[in-house]
Design a protein around this motif. Structure first.
Motif, PDB file in Angstrom:
ATOM      1  N   SER A 220       0.820  -1.208   0.000  1.00 45.94           N
ATOM      2  CA  SER A 220       0.000   0.000   0.000  1.00 45.94           C
ATOM      3  C   SER A 220       0.854   1.258   0.000  1.00 45.94           C
ATOM      4  N   ILE A 221       1.915   1.273   0.807  1.00 41.14           N
ATOM      5  CA  ILE A 221       2.729   2.485   0.944  1.00 41.14           C
ATOM      6  C   ILE A 221       3.596   2.720  -0.286  1.00 41.14           C
ATOM      7  N   TYR A 222       4.167   1.642  -0.835  1.00 42.08           N
ATOM      8  CA  TYR A 222       5.051   1.795  -1.996  1.00 42.08           C
ATOM      9  C   TYR A 222       4.306   1.678  -3.321  1.00 42.08           C
ATOM     10  N   GLN A 223       2.992   1.441  -3.243  1.00 41.27           N
ATOM     11  CA  GLN A 223       2.145   1.396  -4.440  1.00 41.27           C
ATOM     12  C   GLN A 223       2.675   0.393  -5.465  1.00 41.27           C
ATOM     13  N   LYS A 224       2.894  -0.831  -4.999  1.00 43.46           N
ATOM     14  CA  LYS A 224       3.350  -1.899  -5.873  1.00 43.46           C
ATOM     15  C   LYS A 224       2.282  -2.971  -5.962  1.00 43.46           C
ATOM     16  N   ASP A 225       2.354  -3.789  -7.015  1.00 42.35           N
ATOM     17  CA  ASP A 225       1.402  -4.900  -7.116  1.00 42.35           C
ATOM     18  C   ASP A 225       1.927  -6.079  -6.310  1.00 42.35           C
ATOM     19  N   TRP A 226       1.053  -7.062  -6.088  1.00 39.98           N
ATOM     20  CA  TRP A 226       1.410  -8.182  -5.227  1.00 39.98           C
ATOM     21  C   TRP A 226       2.576  -8.997  -5.787  1.00 39.98           C
TER      22      TRP A 226
ATOM     23  N   THR B 281       5.118  -7.986  -7.461  1.00 36.61           N
ATOM     24  CA  THR B 281       6.366  -7.280  -7.169  1.00 36.61           C
ATOM     25  C   THR B 281       6.721  -7.376  -5.696  1.00 36.61           C
ATOM     26  N   ILE B 282       5.713  -7.251  -4.830  1.00 34.81           N
ATOM     27  CA  ILE B 282       5.952  -7.333  -3.393  1.00 34.81           C
ATOM     28  C   ILE B 282       6.528  -8.702  -3.016  1.00 34.81           C
ATOM     29  N   VAL B 283       5.938  -9.767  -3.566  1.00 38.56           N
ATOM     30  CA  VAL B 283       6.422 -11.112  -3.274  1.00 38.56           C
ATOM     31  C   VAL B 283       7.831 -11.307  -3.827  1.00 38.56           C
ATOM     32  N   SER B 284       8.071 -10.797  -5.029  1.00 36.75           N
ATOM     33  CA  SER B 284       9.400 -10.898  -5.636  1.00 36.75           C
ATOM     34  C   SER B 284      10.437 -10.143  -4.819  1.00 36.75           C
ATOM     35  N   ASP B 285      10.072  -8.947  -4.333  1.00 33.71           N
ATOM     36  CA  ASP B 285      10.994  -8.156  -3.511  1.00 33.71           C
ATOM     37  C   ASP B 285      11.356  -8.882  -2.221  1.00 33.71           C
ATOM     38  N   GLU B 286      10.371  -9.549  -1.611  1.00 31.46           N
ATOM     39  CA  GLU B 286      10.637 -10.278  -0.369  1.00 31.46           C
ATOM     40  C   GLU B 286      11.554 -11.471  -0.627  1.00 31.46           C
ATOM     41  N   ALA B 287      11.342 -12.158  -1.737  1.00 29.14           N
ATOM     42  CA  ALA B 287      12.234 -13.272  -2.081  1.00 29.14           C
ATOM     43  C   ALA B 287      13.659 -12.766  -2.305  1.00 29.14           C
ATOM     44  N   LEU B 288      13.783 -11.604  -2.964  1.00 32.07           N
ATOM     45  CA  LEU B 288      15.100 -11.018  -3.191  1.00 32.07           C
ATOM     46  C   LEU B 288      15.759 -10.628  -1.872  1.00 32.07           C
TER      47      LEU B 288
ATOM     48  N   LEU C 119      -7.196  -3.363  -2.290  1.00 33.90           N
ATOM     49  CA  LEU C 119      -5.956  -3.839  -1.696  1.00 33.90           C
ATOM     50  C   LEU C 119      -5.197  -4.779  -2.633  1.00 33.90           C
ATOM     51  N   THR C 120      -5.900  -5.498  -3.462  1.00 31.90           N
ATOM     52  CA  THR C 120      -5.254  -6.519  -4.297  1.00 31.90           C
ATOM     53  C   THR C 120      -5.103  -6.092  -5.748  1.00 31.90           C
TER      54      THR C 120
END
Length: 274
Positions: free
Chosen positions: A53-59, A61-68, A272-273
């Motif tokens: 929500s804060i960084y205005q990214k899609d899910w 990307t968020i999951v990919s960022d966490e894996a990274l 949200l999604t």
């Protein structure tokens, strides 16, 4: 061969072997993430929701960022391996399996930087100057105090690969609310430690200078690394679709599957999604 070799404290073959071991350790983190590996240390679903929500990214990307982020944490361990284990190949240095990270012994004595000479240096090594909290620093300092009691011809170093600046100074910490400092418990940057154990004030610079070409040669000599394909997002979508659940439900199940109510709730997902 990799250009002209200018390090007499480590052979070119040994340096190549060490870099190869580091690269292989680094590449081991390139394995594909499924949801089990992704959640092996339990992901914080609330953080992921806030990040989206804060960084205005899609899910995705968020999951990919966490894996990274998780891969990068493993890579930091490989970098720690590089800094510590290079000393296996340097005379008078030992890298124990447990206890201190490096032990340097010179029966003829070595100047620790302030004119004091000792026979042994016990080293606790950190990748970066800000990676210890106050409790960890106090424990390490107490460990050093105990070592000095057991060996009065020694010094203990906290060696930092990325220090704030080049330094070799007494290390002061707060232990049980009291400031402690001792000239034989020292905070030392990596370049200064290399200088002491090799006698070459440019030793660490030479290591860094030789590193890029050595990495390139190692990569060229190794088989191509597999490109990881992460299935985490797709698996979360499937879990979210199962039984009418939503994506947020699936995220909550990563961290809260055994918490009261979380196994049964079904959110009506809106923006949200998106």
């Amino acid at each position: 061969m990799i250009g002209t070799w200018n390090m007499d404290f480590i052979s070119q073959d040994d340096f190549y072997t060490h870099v190869k071991n580091t690269v292989e350790s680094y590449r081991s983190g390139m394995k594909s993430f499924d949801i089990e590996l992704f959640n092996s240390n339990t992901v914080d679903p609330i953080k992921l929701i806030l990040d989206k929500s804060i960084y205005q990214k899609d899910w995705k990307t968020i999951v990919s960022d966490e894996a990274l982020r998780q891969r990068d944490k493993g890579n930091n361990n490989s970098i720690g391996y590089f800094h510590q284990n290079v000393f296996r190949y340097i005379d008078n240095c030992e890298v124990p399996q447990t206890g201190w990270d490096v032990i340097y012994t010179n029966p003829d004595g070595v100047d620790i930087g302030d004119g004091t000479r000792v026979s042994t240096i016990y080293v606790e090594m950190k990748n970066k100057h800000n990676t210890m909290n106050s409790a960890s620093a106090a424990r390490t300092y107490s460990k050093a105090q105990q070592q000095l009691l057991e060996d009065d011809d020694s010094v203990c170093f906290l060696v930092e690969a990325i220090a704030k600046k080049s330094q070799n100074i007494p290390w002061g910490v707060s232990v049980d609310g009291q400031h402690k400092s001792h000239k034989l418990i020292r905070r030392v940057s990596m370049d200064q430690f290399f200088k002491i154990v090799t006698g070459d004030e440019l030793a660490f610079w030479k290591v860094c200078h030789a590193l890029p070409a050595t990495i390139d040669k190692v990569i060229a000599d190794l088989d191509a690394a597999p490109i990881p394909y992460d299935t985490v997002y797709d698996e979360l979508v499937d879990i979210g679709n199962d039984g009418g659940r939503g994506f947020v439900d699936a995220l909550y199940l990563l961290g809260f599957s055994s918490y009261l109510g979380f196994g049964d709730i079904h959110y009506e997902e809106t923006d949200l999604t998106e």
